[in-house]
Design an enzyme around this catalytic site. Structure first.
Site, PDB file in Angstrom:
ATOM      1  N   SER A 127       0.833  -1.206   0.000  1.00 55.16           N
ATOM      2  CA  SER A 127       0.000   0.000   0.000  1.00 55.16           C
ATOM      3  C   SER A 127       0.861   1.246   0.000  1.00 55.16           C
ATOM      4  O   SER A 127       1.948   1.269   0.583  1.00 55.16           O
ATOM      5  CB  SER A 127      -0.872  -0.028   1.259  1.00 55.16           C
ATOM      6  OG  SER A 127      -1.493   1.216   1.453  1.00 55.16           O
ATOM      7  N   TYR A 152      -2.420  -1.628  10.819  1.00 57.32           N
ATOM      8  CA  TYR A 152      -2.650  -2.106   9.450  1.00 57.32           C
ATOM      9  C   TYR A 152      -1.447  -1.763   8.561  1.00 57.32           C
ATOM     10  O   TYR A 152      -0.898  -2.617   7.875  1.00 57.32           O
ATOM     11  CB  TYR A 152      -3.931  -1.485   8.871  1.00 57.32           C
ATOM     12  CG  TYR A 152      -3.979  -1.566   7.372  1.00 57.32           C
ATOM     13  CD1 TYR A 152      -4.273  -2.770   6.741  1.00 57.32           C
ATOM     14  CD2 TYR A 152      -3.686  -0.453   6.572  1.00 57.32           C
ATOM     15  CE1 TYR A 152      -4.273  -2.857   5.361  1.00 57.32           C
ATOM     16  CE2 TYR A 152      -3.687  -0.538   5.197  1.00 57.32           C
ATOM     17  CZ  TYR A 152      -3.980  -1.735   4.600  1.00 57.32           C
ATOM     18  OH  TYR A 152      -3.960  -1.826   3.228  1.00 57.32           O
ATOM     19  N   LYS A 156       1.744  -4.104   6.525  1.00 60.33           N
ATOM     20  CA  LYS A 156       2.217  -4.026   5.131  1.00 60.33           C
ATOM     21  C   LYS A 156       3.730  -3.815   5.099  1.00 60.33           C
ATOM     22  O   LYS A 156       4.447  -4.429   4.295  1.00 60.33           O
ATOM     23  CB  LYS A 156       1.496  -2.898   4.381  1.00 60.33           C
ATOM     24  CG  LYS A 156       0.005  -3.138   4.184  1.00 60.33           C
ATOM     25  CD  LYS A 156      -0.263  -4.396   3.369  1.00 60.33           C
ATOM     26  CE  LYS A 156      -1.728  -4.758   3.266  1.00 60.33           C
ATOM     27  NZ  LYS A 156      -1.952  -6.115   2.716  1.00 60.33           N
ATOM     28  N   PHE A 181      -2.151   2.586  -4.818  1.00 61.75           N
ATOM     29  CA  PHE A 181      -2.683   3.879  -4.418  1.00 61.75           C
ATOM     30  C   PHE A 181      -4.188   3.668  -4.159  1.00 61.75           C
ATOM     31  O   PHE A 181      -4.556   2.614  -3.663  1.00 61.75           O
ATOM     32  CB  PHE A 181      -2.246   4.965  -5.415  1.00 61.75           C
ATOM     33  CG  PHE A 181      -0.766   5.267  -5.177  1.00 61.75           C
ATOM     34  CD1 PHE A 181       0.210   4.313  -5.465  1.00 61.75           C
ATOM     35  CD2 PHE A 181      -0.360   6.437  -4.565  1.00 61.75           C
ATOM     36  CE1 PHE A 181       1.563   4.536  -5.149  1.00 61.75           C
ATOM     37  CE2 PHE A 181       0.980   6.673  -4.261  1.00 61.75           C
ATOM     38  CZ  PHE A 181       1.934   5.720  -4.558  1.00 61.75           C
ATOM     39  N   ASN A 182      -5.060   4.590  -4.413  1.00 57.48           N
ATOM     40  CA  ASN A 182      -6.453   4.431  -3.950  1.00 57.48           C
ATOM     41  C   ASN A 182      -7.339   3.795  -5.027  1.00 57.48           C
ATOM     42  O   ASN A 182      -7.739   4.475  -5.984  1.00 57.48           O
ATOM     43  CB  ASN A 182      -7.026   5.796  -3.566  1.00 57.48           C
ATOM     44  CG  ASN A 182      -6.349   6.377  -2.338  1.00 57.48           C
ATOM     45  OD1 ASN A 182      -5.126   6.480  -2.281  1.00 57.48           O
ATOM     46  ND2 ASN A 182      -7.121   6.764  -1.345  1.00 57.48           N
ATOM     47  N   LEU A 203     -13.537   6.983   0.592  1.00 55.02           N
ATOM     48  CA  LEU A 203     -14.283   8.101   0.026  1.00 55.02           C
ATOM     49  C   LEU A 203     -15.328   7.679  -1.011  1.00 55.02           C
ATOM     50  O   LEU A 203     -16.492   8.075  -0.918  1.00 55.02           O
ATOM     51  CB  LEU A 203     -13.281   9.096  -0.587  1.00 55.02           C
ATOM     52  CG  LEU A 203     -13.876  10.331  -1.243  1.00 55.02           C
ATOM     53  CD1 LEU A 203     -14.666  11.166  -0.248  1.00 55.02           C
ATOM     54  CD2 LEU A 203     -12.760  11.175  -1.891  1.00 55.02           C
TER      55      LEU A 203
HETATM   56  C1  WQD Z   1      -9.422   9.431   0.615  1.00 54.93           C
HETATM   57  C2  WQD Z   1      -9.586  10.926   0.844  1.00 54.93           C
HETATM   58  C3  WQD Z   1      -9.960  11.536   3.137  1.00 54.93           C
HETATM   59  C4  WQD Z   1     -13.886   9.641   3.517  1.00 54.93           C
HETATM   60  C5  WQD Z   1      -6.914   4.378   2.812  1.00 54.93           C
HETATM   61  C6  WQD Z   1      -5.920   3.576   3.601  1.00 54.93           C
HETATM   62  C7  WQD Z   1      -4.815   3.117   2.716  1.00 54.93           C
HETATM   63  C8  WQD Z   1      -5.319   2.373   1.515  1.00 54.93           C
HETATM   64  C9  WQD Z   1      -6.472   3.024   0.868  1.00 54.93           C
HETATM   65  C10 WQD Z   1      -6.327   0.226   2.106  1.00 54.93           C
HETATM   66  C11 WQD Z   1      -8.864  11.413   2.099  1.00 54.93           C
HETATM   67  C12 WQD Z   1     -11.156  11.887   2.282  1.00 54.93           C
HETATM   68  C13 WQD Z   1     -12.687  10.099   3.009  1.00 54.93           C
HETATM   69  C14 WQD Z   1     -14.898  10.595   3.864  1.00 54.93           C
HETATM   70  C15 WQD Z   1     -13.426  12.367   3.149  1.00 54.93           C
HETATM   71  N1  WQD Z   1      -5.379   0.975   1.703  1.00 54.93           N
HETATM   72  N2  WQD Z   1     -12.441  11.430   2.834  1.00 54.93           N
HETATM   73  N3  WQD Z   1     -14.618  11.933   3.663  1.00 54.93           N
HETATM   74  O1  WQD Z   1      -7.144   7.418   3.576  1.00 54.93           O
HETATM   75  O2  WQD Z   1      -6.232   7.765   1.238  1.00 54.93           O
HETATM   76  O3  WQD Z   1      -6.300   5.510   2.220  1.00 54.93           O
HETATM   77  O4  WQD Z   1      -7.418   3.528   1.809  1.00 54.93           O
HETATM   78  O5  WQD Z   1      -6.891  -0.652   2.256  1.00 54.93           O
HETATM   79  O6  WQD Z   1      -3.937   2.339   3.444  1.00 54.93           O
HETATM   80  O7  WQD Z   1      -5.416   4.385   4.638  1.00 54.93           O
HETATM   81  O8  WQD Z   1      -8.428   6.589   1.528  1.00 54.93           O
HETATM   82  O9  WQD Z   1     -10.763   6.651   0.771  1.00 54.93           O
HETATM   83  O10 WQD Z   1     -10.284   6.773   3.256  1.00 54.93           O
HETATM   84  O11 WQD Z   1      -9.748   8.733   1.821  1.00 54.93           O
HETATM   85  O12 WQD Z   1     -13.221  13.569   3.005  1.00 54.93           O
HETATM   86  O13 WQD Z   1     -15.980  10.269   4.356  1.00 54.93           O
HETATM   87  O14 WQD Z   1     -10.977  11.198   1.078  1.00 54.93           O
HETATM   88  O15 WQD Z   1      -9.705  12.537   4.080  1.00 54.93           O
HETATM   89  O16 WQD Z   1      -8.355  12.680   1.786  1.00 54.93           O
HETATM   90  P1  WQD Z   1      -6.997   6.930   2.199  1.00 54.93           P
HETATM   91  P2  WQD Z   1      -9.880   7.122   1.872  1.00 54.93           P
END
Ligand code: WQD
Length: 341
Positions: A127, A152, A156, A181-182, A203
Site C-alpha cells: 500500500s 494495518y 504491510k 494507491f487508492n 471516500l
Molecule cells: C481518501 C480521501 C480523506 C472519507 C486508505 C488507507 C490506505 C489504503 C487506501 C487500504 C482522504 C477523504 C474520506 C470521507 C473524506 N489501503 N475522505 N470523507 O485514507 O487515502 O487511504 O485507503 O486498504 O492504506 O489508509 O483513503 O478513501 O479513506 O480517503 O473527506 O468520508 O478522502 O480525508 O483525503 P486513504 P480514503
C-alpha cells in the site's frame, strides 16, 4: 498448452475478484481461496456471469497450512497473488494482535508453502500507506518509507520486509510487492465491485452510498490543507487497471531467471486529485448532486500522496489506461446494481 494455475488468496474480495477476471482474460487459470470474512459468495456468482464458468474456490482460511498444501497439489498451483488480509485502519489499532496474526501469519504460511512446494512466484498487496506523509511528490519507489502510523500499515511494512528477506535466501523465489494507491470503480459489467461492511471508511463508496440515499451526507475531512482547494490529494486508480498490473507483474516474474528476486512497484495513475475535484467528477459522471459538508480533518490523513508510476511502465510494461471518470461511472453503476430490488 495447459493453463498456468495461480492461487488468488482473498479472491472474492474487491481487488482480488477483479484480478481474477484480469488473470482469466490473460489466459491464466485463477484458483480462489477466501474465508469470506470480509467478502460474500455473491462475488463468485458475479465472476461466473463475467467469465461464463465457475472459478474454483476454496472457502478456507489461508492461515491453514495443511489446506494450502492440499490446494497447491490438487490444483497444480504455479504462482500466488496474496490479497487476503484485514484492512480496516481503525479496527487494526483496537485489535493489533488479531491484525498481526492474520496479516502476517497468512503471509508466512503462504511463503512456507511456496518454499516446500517449489512454487516460485508471489505477488503481495502492499500500500502507498508505507510512504506516510511524503516529503516530495510524486512518490517513487525510492521515496523513504515512513514509520507506520497504524497497525494495518505496519503489517504491510513488515510484510514487505519478510518478503525481501525470504526471497534473498531462496534459489527459487521471485517476489514483487505492489504498492497500491487508492483503488476505485468496479468491473464495467457491474457484476463485481466493492462491498463495504457497515459505514464505508473510503471516500468513493461513501459518496456512492450517499448519492443512493443510504447515507445522509458526506463529510469532507478538512478544507484547510496546503493544497490548491484546501482538500487532500490522492491518486485514484481504476480497480481494473490495478487488477491488470498484477497480470503484468506475474508475467514479468515468469520471464526472470529463478531465485533471489524481490522488488517493489508503485501502482497508481500519477495524477493527484483533490476530494472536491473527485466530488465534482462524480456529480458529472453520475448526473447526481451530492449532499456534502466540510468537516474537521480526520486524524492520520496525509495532505497529498500520488504516484510516480514510471518504474511499472518501464519494467512491467503496465500503465493505467482508464480515466477517473470511468472509475466513478463504474462505481455508480455498481452501487445501482446493489440497490436493485
Ligand atoms: C481518501 C480521501 C480523506 C472519507 C486508505 C488507507 C490506505 C489504503 C487506501 C487500504 C482522504 C477523504 C474520506 C470521507 C473524506 N489501503 N475522505 N470523507 O485514507 O487515502 O487511504 O485507503 O486498504 O492504506 O489508509 O483513503 O478513501 O479513506 O480517503 O473527506 O468520508 O478522502 O480525508 O483525503 P486513504 P480514503
Amino acid at each position: 498448452m495447459s493453463q498456468v494455475s495461480i492461487l488468488v488468496t482473498g479472491g472474492a474480495g474487491f481487488i482480488g475478484s477483479h484480478t481474477v477476471v484480469a488473470l482469466a482474460e490473460a489466459g491464466f487459470r485463477p484458483v480462489i481461496i477466501d474465508d469470506f470474512s470480509n467478502s460474500k459468495p455473491s462475488a463468485l456468482e458475479g465472476l461466473r456471469q463475467i467469465l461464463g464458468y465457475d472459478v474454483p474456490c476454496y472457502a478456507r482460511d489461508c492461515n491453514d497450512k495443511t489446506t494450502l498444501l492440499e490446494i497447491f497439489r490438487q490444483e497444480n498451483i504455479r504462482g500466488a497473488i496474496h490479497f487476503a488480509a484485514f484492512k480496516a485502519v481503525g479496527e487494526s489499532m483496537a485489535q493489533p494482535l488479531r491484525y498481526y496474526h492474520n496479516n502476517l501469519g497468512s503471509l508466512i504460511t503462504l511463503l512456507e508453502v511456496l518454499v516446500e512446494t517449489g512454487v516460485p512466484d508471489l505477488i503481495f498487496s502492499s500500500s502507498c500507506t508505507v510512504y506516510g506523509e511524503p516529503d516530495s511528490l510524486p512518490v517513487t519507489e525510492q521515496t523513504p518509507v515512513q514509520p507506520a502510523v497504524s497497525v494495518y500499515g505496519n503489517t504491510k511494512q513488515i510484510g514487505e520486509e519478510i518478503l525481501r528477506d525470504t526471497a534473498a535466501a531462496s534459489d527459487a523465489l521471485r517476489i514483487l510487492s505492489l504498492r497500491y494507491f487508492n483503488p476505485v470503480g468496479a468491473h464495467p459489467s457491474a457484476q463485481i465491485g466493492e462491498l463495504p461492511l457497515g459505514i464505508p471508511n473510503n471516500l468513493v463508496p461513501f459518496i456512492t452510498q450517499t448519492a443512493a440515499g443510504l447515507r445522509e451526507q458526506l463529510t469532507v475531512f478538512g478544507n484547510d490543507y496546503p493544497t490548491p482547494d484546501g482538500t487532500c490529494i490522492r491518486d485514484y486508480i481504476h480497480v481494473m487497471d490495478l487488477a491488470e498490473a498484477h497480470v503484468s507483474a506475474l508475467q514479468h516474474l515468469q520471464a526472470r531467471p529463478a531465485g533471489r528476486h524481490y522488488d517493489v512497484f508503485n501502482v497508481g495513475t500519477g495524477q493527484g486529485v483533490s476530494v472536491l475535484e473527485l466530488i465534482r467528477d462524480f456529480e458529472s459522471a453520475s448526473g447526481q448532486r451530492l449532499n456534502y459538508k466540510i468537516g474537521p480533518r480526520r486524524s492520520g490523513d496525509a495532505t497529498a500522496v500520488y504516484a510516480d508510476a514510471t518504474k511499472a511502465r518501464e519494467q512491467l510494461g503496465w500503465t493505467a489506461r482508464r480515466t477517473l471518470r470511468e472509475g466513478l461511472e463504474d462505481a455508480w453503476r455498481w452501487e445501482m446494481h446493489l440497490r436493485q430490488p
